[in-house]
Scaffold this motif. Structure first.
Motif, PDB file in Angstrom:
ATOM      1  N   LEU A  94       0.837  -1.193   0.000  1.00  0.00           N
ATOM      2  CA  LEU A  94       0.000   0.000   0.000  1.00  0.00           C
ATOM      3  C   LEU A  94       0.873   1.245   0.000  1.00  0.00           C
ATOM      4  O   LEU A  94       1.629   1.478   0.956  1.00  0.00           O
ATOM      5  N   GLY A  95       0.792   2.017  -1.072  1.00  0.00           N
ATOM      6  CA  GLY A  95       1.514   3.296  -1.117  1.00  0.00           C
ATOM      7  C   GLY A  95       2.919   3.180  -1.679  1.00  0.00           C
ATOM      8  O   GLY A  95       3.488   2.094  -1.808  1.00  0.00           O
ATOM      9  N   GLN A  96       3.471   4.327  -2.009  1.00  0.00           N
ATOM     10  CA  GLN A  96       4.852   4.390  -2.515  1.00  0.00           C
ATOM     11  C   GLN A  96       5.764   4.646  -1.340  1.00  0.00           C
ATOM     12  O   GLN A  96       5.451   5.409  -0.453  1.00  0.00           O
ATOM     13  N   GLY A  97       6.935   4.089  -1.337  1.00  0.00           N
ATOM     14  CA  GLY A  97       7.850   4.331  -0.215  1.00  0.00           C
ATOM     15  C   GLY A  97       8.366   3.011   0.304  1.00  0.00           C
ATOM     16  O   GLY A  97       8.602   2.071  -0.443  1.00  0.00           O
ATOM     17  N   ASP A  98       8.556   2.912   1.561  1.00  0.00           N
ATOM     18  CA  ASP A  98       9.134   1.724   2.177  1.00  0.00           C
ATOM     19  C   ASP A  98       8.229   0.502   1.985  1.00  0.00           C
ATOM     20  O   ASP A  98       7.031   0.556   2.263  1.00  0.00           O
ATOM     21  N   ILE A  99       8.840  -0.608   1.520  1.00  0.00           N
ATOM     22  CA  ILE A  99       8.052  -1.818   1.245  1.00  0.00           C
ATOM     23  C   ILE A  99       7.498  -2.431   2.524  1.00  0.00           C
ATOM     24  O   ILE A  99       6.347  -2.887   2.561  1.00  0.00           O
ATOM     25  N   GLU A 100       8.306  -2.419   3.599  1.00  0.00           N
ATOM     26  CA  GLU A 100       7.843  -2.995   4.867  1.00  0.00           C
ATOM     27  C   GLU A 100       6.622  -2.255   5.374  1.00  0.00           C
ATOM     28  O   GLU A 100       5.653  -2.850   5.835  1.00  0.00           O
ATOM     29  N   LEU A 101       6.693  -0.912   5.287  1.00  0.00           N
ATOM     30  CA  LEU A 101       5.561  -0.092   5.709  1.00  0.00           C
ATOM     31  C   LEU A 101       4.360  -0.408   4.814  1.00  0.00           C
ATOM     32  O   LEU A 101       3.233  -0.579   5.294  1.00  0.00           O
ATOM     33  N   GLY A 102       4.617  -0.561   3.494  1.00  0.00           N
ATOM     34  CA  GLY A 102       3.551  -0.865   2.545  1.00  0.00           C
ATOM     35  C   GLY A 102       2.868  -2.178   2.862  1.00  0.00           C
ATOM     36  O   GLY A 102       1.662  -2.331   2.735  1.00  0.00           O
ATOM     37  N   ARG A 103       3.666  -3.154   3.298  1.00  0.00           N
ATOM     38  CA  ARG A 103       3.139  -4.471   3.650  1.00  0.00           C
ATOM     39  C   ARG A 103       2.241  -4.349   4.893  1.00  0.00           C
ATOM     40  O   ARG A 103       1.148  -4.912   4.957  1.00  0.00           O
ATOM     41  N   THR A 104       2.751  -3.633   5.892  1.00  0.00           N
ATOM     42  CA  THR A 104       1.998  -3.447   7.136  1.00  0.00           C
ATOM     43  C   THR A 104       0.683  -2.714   6.873  1.00  0.00           C
ATOM     44  O   THR A 104      -0.368  -3.085   7.406  1.00  0.00           O
ATOM     45  N   LEU A 105       0.779  -1.664   6.053  1.00  0.00           N
ATOM     46  CA  LEU A 105      -0.424  -0.872   5.762  1.00  0.00           C
ATOM     47  C   LEU A 105      -1.478  -1.710   5.049  1.00  0.00           C
ATOM     48  O   LEU A 105      -2.671  -1.604   5.332  1.00  0.00           O
ATOM     49  N   MET A 106      -1.035  -2.567   4.128  1.00  0.00           N
ATOM     50  CA  MET A 106      -1.994  -3.387   3.366  1.00  0.00           C
ATOM     51  C   MET A 106      -2.705  -4.365   4.302  1.00  0.00           C
ATOM     52  O   MET A 106      -3.907  -4.592   4.197  1.00  0.00           O
ATOM     53  N   LYS A 107      -1.932  -4.949   5.247  1.00  0.00           N
ATOM     54  CA  LYS A 107      -2.536  -5.890   6.203  1.00  0.00           C
ATOM     55  C   LYS A 107      -3.583  -5.158   7.035  1.00  0.00           C
ATOM     56  O   LYS A 107      -4.680  -5.663   7.270  1.00  0.00           O
ATOM     57  N   SER A 108      -3.201  -3.963   7.474  1.00  0.00           N
ATOM     58  CA  SER A 108      -4.100  -3.161   8.300  1.00  0.00           C
ATOM     59  C   SER A 108      -5.345  -2.781   7.503  1.00  0.00           C
ATOM     60  O   SER A 108      -6.468  -2.806   8.018  1.00  0.00           O
ATOM     61  N   PHE A 109      -5.153  -2.435   6.254  1.00  0.00           N
ATOM     62  CA  PHE A 109      -6.282  -2.049   5.387  1.00  0.00           C
ATOM     63  C   PHE A 109      -7.303  -3.176   5.302  1.00  0.00           C
ATOM     64  O   PHE A 109      -8.499  -2.980   5.497  1.00  0.00           O
TER      65      PHE A 109
END
Lengths: 193, 326
Positions: A94-109
């Motif tokens: 989810l989103g551009q930027g850090d992949i780890e953050l993107g992974r966490t955000l997608m799970k949360s979403f």
């Protein structure tokens, strides 16, 4: 006493229309639709099944009695505006930027989505987003819950082919660009991630 | 018509013997006339739209043969008690399509009736050497469909007042579209085999092509363009009765892969109103045809392939199968 809908002598789609009205008037129970031709039998049967009802057809001298059983638990909600809403997932993170953050955000979403109602009727996965509906996806449980709750889960066939994931689809169905565009065009809103 | 004997004429290039929708009669070495007639009962509430759709529907037969419409006459059935302004709107709608086709309205005939009906008698022209028939598809040819499916299902839903405004407008737009651009694309590339999709549904008209050409055809369900809302309407049983008659007539010569949903089968059997063309193109000319579609803004999809000469059959799979032998 079952409601009887006498649809003999009526041209299609009136047997379906009358059956629909009769089903709307009861919250659960049975109705019987009486028709006199095979076309009507097939159409009324399909209609009742699409509404989650049990159907049995009895052929008699007076015509075909179509016994339809509507159970409160299986009743499909009337198609509301929300059901046309589309969530378009174009990336597995989810989103551009850090992949780890993107992974966490997608799970949360996806977790948050399982806790809400009326957001959308379908989720369409494209490009690397198809990683989320295939083997190894960390959000598979959430997506399967959403599917259970009635959301349509669609993954782009071209994308699945490209990433060699066609045989690893774990949730929902394969779709094509034409259907994707149709759904987006008919949607009252499209949320794109 | 099997009971009726028609005297043969050597100038008749296409007549009853093949299931083509129009007659083609040779006048000179370079000119053949195409004659066709078609009229419909209303399938939408708006009379202007009805006029447009009925006219497009009648003109389609000429385009399916690769011809150009020249003159048309109105065929009208109308109740005496209905407001004449409704008839005016129908005719105005029809005229927009006649003019778009570049044809000339030369007159018409009206009959009193309990319900309105409208259509056209059309005369077109074509070079006798370039008549596109539905009887020469060849092994290896790709099949393209130039309009989405589902107009019959939407018409049924409209009768039951179960189609939304969006669904109706998409379907009406599609039905009112002339097959002129599709015809132009075909002729640019030199296509020999095509048919239009109308009352017998995609499967019925494709079967005519299979029979006329003596071939087996594979169609891909996931490749089919479908009008908005049709999946749901079909699942709800808003299927025109004609779909079941078509199915009874055709089913012995058609096989479906197991995973193909019932609604798609129903859709493929359903009658279409003013549908698109199914065009057969050789692999060598496929790219040219796609370029012509793009330049002429025709939204066409590759929906199948001719697989086998000598065996008349249609197999419906979800997508293209490689190495299919029937």
């Amino acid at each position: 006493m079952d409601t009887v809908v006498d649809a003999r002598g009526l041209a299609c789609p009136h047997p379906v229309v009358l059956t629909k009205k009769a089903l709307e008037n009861i919250s659960q129970g049975s109705i019987v639709t009486l028709v006199d031709n095979q076309t009507a039998v097939e159409n009324v049967r399909k209609f009742a099944k699409s509404q989650g009802c049990d159907v049995e057809v009895e052929e008699t001298r007076e015509g075909y009695y179509i016994h339809i059983e509507k159970t409160a638990a299986e009743t499909r909600a009337d198609l509301s505006e929300f059901d046309t809403g589309v969530i378009l997932i174009t990336n597995q993170y989810l989103g551009q930027g850090d992949i780890e953050l993107g992974r966490t955000l997608m799970k949360s979403f996806f977790f948050t989505l399982t806790q809400m109602n009326g957001v959308a009727g379908s989720i369409i996965f494209m490009n690397s987003g198809v990683a989320l509906t295939t083997q190894g996806s960390e959000v598979l449980d959430h997506i399967l819950s959403l599917e259970q709750a009635g959301m349509e889960i669609l993954s782009c066939g071209t994308c699945l082919d490209y990433y060699n994931l066609k045989n690893q689809l774990m949730a929902g169905k394969v779709t094509n660009m034409f259907t994707i565009l149709e759904k987006m065009a008919a949607a009252y809103k499209v949320i794109t991630l | 018509m099997n009971e009726v004997k028609v005297k043969p004429d050597p100038r008749l290039l296409v007549g009853f013997d093949r299931a083509d929708d129009a007659g083609v009669f040779k006048l000179t070495e370079n000119i053949a006339i195409i004659q066709t007639v078609d009229f419909l009962t209303p399938m939408v509430d708006d009379p202007f739209l009805f006029g447009q759709i009925a006219a497009a529907n009648a003109l389609s037969d000429v385009y399916a043969m690769g011809g150009e419409p020249l003159t048309v006459m109105n065929i009208v059935c109308f109740p005496k008690c209905l407001d004449l302004r409704v008839l005016q709107e129908i005719i105005k709608g029809g005229l927009t399509k006649i003019e778009e086709a570049g044809a000339t309205l030369v007159g018409g005939h009206t009959v009193d009736d309990t319900e309105p009906k409208y259509g056209l008698s059309v005369t077109g022209v074509i070079d006798p050497a370039r008549v596109v028939s539905n009887a020469c598809a060849r092994e290896g040819d790709y099949l393209y469909l130039t309009k989405p499916l589902g107009s019959g299902i939407v018409s049924t839903a409209i009768k039951g007042e179960m189609a939304s405004e969006l669904v109706v407008s998409r379907a009406a737009n599609s039905m009112a579209t002339l097959n002129k651009a599709a015809r132009d694309a075909m002729m640019r590339v030199g296509i020999e085999s095509a048919t239009d999709v109308t009352g017998f549904g995609l499967l019925g008209h494709t079967m005519e092509m299979a029979e006329g050409s003596g071939v087996a055809i594979e169609l891909w369900s996931e490749a089919l363009p479908v009008l908005t809302g049709v999946e749901e309407l079909a699942q709800m049983g808003l299927i025109p009765g004609g779909a079941y008659s078509n199915r009874d007539y055709l089913k012995d010569r058609i096989s479906f892969s197991d995973e193909i949903d019932e609604w798609i089968r129903d859709l493929m059997y359903s009658p279409e109103t003013s549908g698109g063309l199914v065009i057969a193109v050789t692999p060598e000319r496929k790219a040219d045809l796609e370029r012509a579609f793009k330049e002429l803004e025709v939204k066409a999809a590759a929906v199948g392939r001719v697989k086998n000469a000598g065996r008349v059959h249609i197999k419906v799979t979800r997508r293209e199968q490689n190495g299919y032998r029937s």
